[in-house]
Write a protein that holds these residues in place. Structure first.
Motif, PDB file in Angstrom:
ATOM      1  N   THR A  19      42.727  46.012  37.045  1.00 35.65           N
ATOM      2  CA  THR A  19      42.144  46.239  38.807  1.00 35.65           C
ATOM      3  C   THR A  19      40.366  46.365  38.762  1.00 35.65           C
ATOM      4  O   THR A  19      40.097  46.596  38.095  1.00 35.65           O
ATOM      5  CB  THR A  19      42.503  46.933  39.554  1.00 35.65           C
ATOM      6  OG1 THR A  19      42.320  47.262  40.443  1.00 35.65           O
ATOM      7  CG2 THR A  19      42.665  48.746  38.471  1.00 35.65           C
ATOM      8  N   ASN A  20      40.060  45.983  40.006  1.00 34.67           N
ATOM      9  CA  ASN A  20      38.702  45.986  40.355  1.00 34.67           C
ATOM     10  C   ASN A  20      38.438  47.360  40.782  1.00 34.67           C
ATOM     11  O   ASN A  20      37.399  47.435  41.663  1.00 34.67           O
ATOM     12  CB  ASN A  20      37.997  44.845  40.646  1.00 34.67           C
ATOM     13  CG  ASN A  20      38.469  44.262  42.169  1.00 34.67           C
ATOM     14  OD1 ASN A  20      39.980  45.330  42.664  1.00 34.67           O
ATOM     15  ND2 ASN A  20      37.848  43.423  42.765  1.00 34.67           N
ATOM     16  N   ALA A  21      39.255  48.064  41.162  1.00 37.73           N
ATOM     17  CA  ALA A  21      39.203  49.553  41.753  1.00 37.73           C
ATOM     18  C   ALA A  21      38.316  49.742  41.363  1.00 37.73           C
ATOM     19  O   ALA A  21      37.588  50.214  39.844  1.00 37.73           O
ATOM     20  CB  ALA A  21      40.067  51.153  41.527  1.00 37.73           C
ATOM     21  N   ARG A  76      46.000  40.752  37.918  1.00 39.99           N
ATOM     22  CA  ARG A  76      45.470  41.150  38.241  1.00 39.99           C
ATOM     23  C   ARG A  76      45.723  42.472  39.411  1.00 39.99           C
ATOM     24  O   ARG A  76      46.058  41.644  40.317  1.00 39.99           O
ATOM     25  CB  ARG A  76      43.904  40.570  38.689  1.00 39.99           C
ATOM     26  CG  ARG A  76      42.740  41.247  39.079  1.00 39.99           C
ATOM     27  CD  ARG A  76      41.191  40.099  39.227  1.00 39.99           C
ATOM     28  NE  ARG A  76      39.860  40.949  38.846  1.00 39.99           N
ATOM     29  CZ  ARG A  76      39.073  40.844  39.576  1.00 39.99           C
ATOM     30  NH1 ARG A  76      39.369  39.289  40.268  1.00 39.99           N
ATOM     31  NH2 ARG A  76      38.219  41.288  39.688  1.00 39.99           N
ATOM     32  N   ILE A  77      44.837  43.091  40.176  1.00 37.61           N
ATOM     33  CA  ILE A  77      45.411  43.346  41.668  1.00 37.61           C
ATOM     34  C   ILE A  77      44.006  44.065  42.308  1.00 37.61           C
ATOM     35  O   ILE A  77      43.108  44.890  42.065  1.00 37.61           O
ATOM     36  CB  ILE A  77      45.355  45.109  41.823  1.00 37.61           C
ATOM     37  CG1 ILE A  77      47.199  44.817  40.743  1.00 37.61           C
ATOM     38  CG2 ILE A  77      45.512  45.800  43.053  1.00 37.61           C
ATOM     39  CD1 ILE A  77      47.560  46.358  40.899  1.00 37.61           C
ATOM     40  N   ILE A 116      45.783  51.526  44.714  1.00 37.72           N
ATOM     41  CA  ILE A 116      46.914  50.705  43.863  1.00 37.72           C
ATOM     42  C   ILE A 116      48.284  51.744  43.483  1.00 37.72           C
ATOM     43  O   ILE A 116      48.219  51.913  42.359  1.00 37.72           O
ATOM     44  CB  ILE A 116      45.518  50.279  42.425  1.00 37.72           C
ATOM     45  CG1 ILE A 116      45.086  52.203  41.897  1.00 37.72           C
ATOM     46  CG2 ILE A 116      44.634  49.707  43.054  1.00 37.72           C
ATOM     47  CD1 ILE A 116      44.678  51.826  40.650  1.00 37.72           C
ATOM     48  N   ALA A 165      41.411  44.982  44.392  1.00 37.52           N
ATOM     49  CA  ALA A 165      41.133  46.011  45.338  1.00 37.52           C
ATOM     50  C   ALA A 165      40.119  45.289  46.379  1.00 37.52           C
ATOM     51  O   ALA A 165      40.622  46.381  48.212  1.00 37.52           O
ATOM     52  CB  ALA A 165      41.882  47.059  45.113  1.00 37.52           C
ATOM     53  N   TYR A 182      54.445  47.585  39.262  1.00 33.68           N
ATOM     54  CA  TYR A 182      53.445  48.215  37.610  1.00 33.68           C
ATOM     55  C   TYR A 182      55.390  48.263  37.167  1.00 33.68           C
ATOM     56  O   TYR A 182      54.869  47.783  35.520  1.00 33.68           O
ATOM     57  CB  TYR A 182      53.175  49.475  38.237  1.00 33.68           C
ATOM     58  CG  TYR A 182      52.142  49.708  38.639  1.00 33.68           C
ATOM     59  CD1 TYR A 182      51.199  49.077  38.398  1.00 33.68           C
ATOM     60  CD2 TYR A 182      51.832  50.914  39.445  1.00 33.68           C
ATOM     61  CE1 TYR A 182      50.338  48.873  39.278  1.00 33.68           C
ATOM     62  CE2 TYR A 182      50.836  50.965  39.783  1.00 33.68           C
ATOM     63  CZ  TYR A 182      49.687  50.229  40.060  1.00 33.68           C
ATOM     64  OH  TYR A 182      48.813  50.001  40.718  1.00 33.68           O
ATOM     65  N   SER A 208      47.458  37.464  40.373  1.00 31.94           N
ATOM     66  CA  SER A 208      46.964  38.019  41.404  1.00 31.94           C
ATOM     67  C   SER A 208      48.546  37.544  42.480  1.00 31.94           C
ATOM     68  O   SER A 208      49.058  36.539  42.307  1.00 31.94           O
ATOM     69  CB  SER A 208      45.484  38.101  41.958  1.00 31.94           C
ATOM     70  OG  SER A 208      44.798  38.747  41.519  1.00 31.94           O
TER      71      SER A 208
END
Length: 287
Positions: free
Chosen positions: A145-147, A109-110, A124, A112, A133, A85
């Protein structure tokens, strides 16, 4: 079948070498109560029959310093890669990405939002993230991403704007399946199936929740496989953030996937991961 875990975490007891610097300033409860070090992860993988893993850097322990995961990968390059990250809003984010990539971490990994950040601290789809990106596309690495599905418009923006980047949505986007078949509440996540570069990460939490309310894993996972294809779904344990042994998590996943074919299970439990993280498949990667 090669079993690959794309979502374990490790935390070192050596806080002098690996100082705590959690994102948002608050360390996650799991990293206090049941964190594991590298040696325990390897032992747990052996006991559970997990061949390889993409170890996810713990943002709620170390912020954007991924040294521990990078050092872990360097000790077991035949079994591990890492997911780093960086602060994607900073102008030097692409340089930081290259740094961690060169140290053997072949995914990004983002983070968020999460257990210590109930509200998202970034979008994102913020144009400031776009150079990251673009570099991910150049390097050929996936972006997890955990969006959540509440950020559906953001997810759709980035997957359409960067079609060569494999985007991985953690924890099935925190979707609600409790209404049961035909899973109308899951319309947001199912709508993403039309994007070929969108992948689903199915974690221990998802398998446990697949029996909540009217949901049934024997109907839910065939529904997801029918929409996305098993080759766009990958298992992640979330060990040890989720409670339990890694072996129990493997057993739970296999039990919940009883409604899909063995070929589809092979993809979800390892094949898709080897496609996403080329280093785990033995492919040479270079910056």
């Amino acid at each position: 079948m090669t079993v690959v875990d794309i979502h374990p975490h490790i935390v070192s007891r050596d806080t002098a070498r690996y100082p705590m610097s959690p994102i948002g300033g608050k360390r996650s409860d799991w990293s206090h109560d049941r964190s594991i070090e590298l040696d325990t992860l390897i032992e747990s993988m052996d006991a559970a029959g997990v061949d390889k893993a993409a170890v996810v850097h713990s943002s709620t322990t170390y912020g954007f310093n991924c040294d521990y995961v990078a050092d872990a990968v360097s000790q077991h390059p035949d079994r591990l890669t890492g997911v780093f990250s960086v602060n994607v809003l900073e102008p030097d984010a692409p340089a930081a990405m290259r740094h961690w990539y060169e140290r053997g971490l072949t995914g990004m990994r983002i983070f968020a939002r999460g257990s210590t950040l109930k509200e998202a601290w970034l979008s994102i789809a913020d144009p400031r993230v776009f150079p990251c990106y673009e570099l991910a596309s150049e390097l050929g690495i996936p972006v997890a991403t955990n969006a959540t599905v509440k950020m559906l418009d953001q997810i759709e923006t980035v997957v359409t704007s960067f079609p060569k980047v494999p985007f991985v949505i953690d924890h099935l986007g925190r979707s609600d399946f409790s209404d049961g078949a035909p899973y109308e509440n899951a319309a947001p996540i199912l709508s993403l199936a039309r994007f070929p570069n969108l992948y689903l990460k199915v974690t221990t939490n998802n398998f446990r929740e697949s029996r909540d309310g009217k949901s049934d894993p024997l109907t839910l996972f065939p529904k997801l496989v029918s929409a996305f294809g098993a080759d766009r779904m990958a298992w992640g344990s979330n060990y040890p953030a989720s409670q339990g042994t890694l072996k129990d998590m493997v057993d739970l996943a296999n039990d919940c996937l009883a409604g899909v074919s063995q070929a589809d299970r092979d993809w979800i439990m390892g094949g898709t991961a080897l496609k996403l993280y080329r280093a785990l498949a033995g492919e040479a990667v270079s910056a």
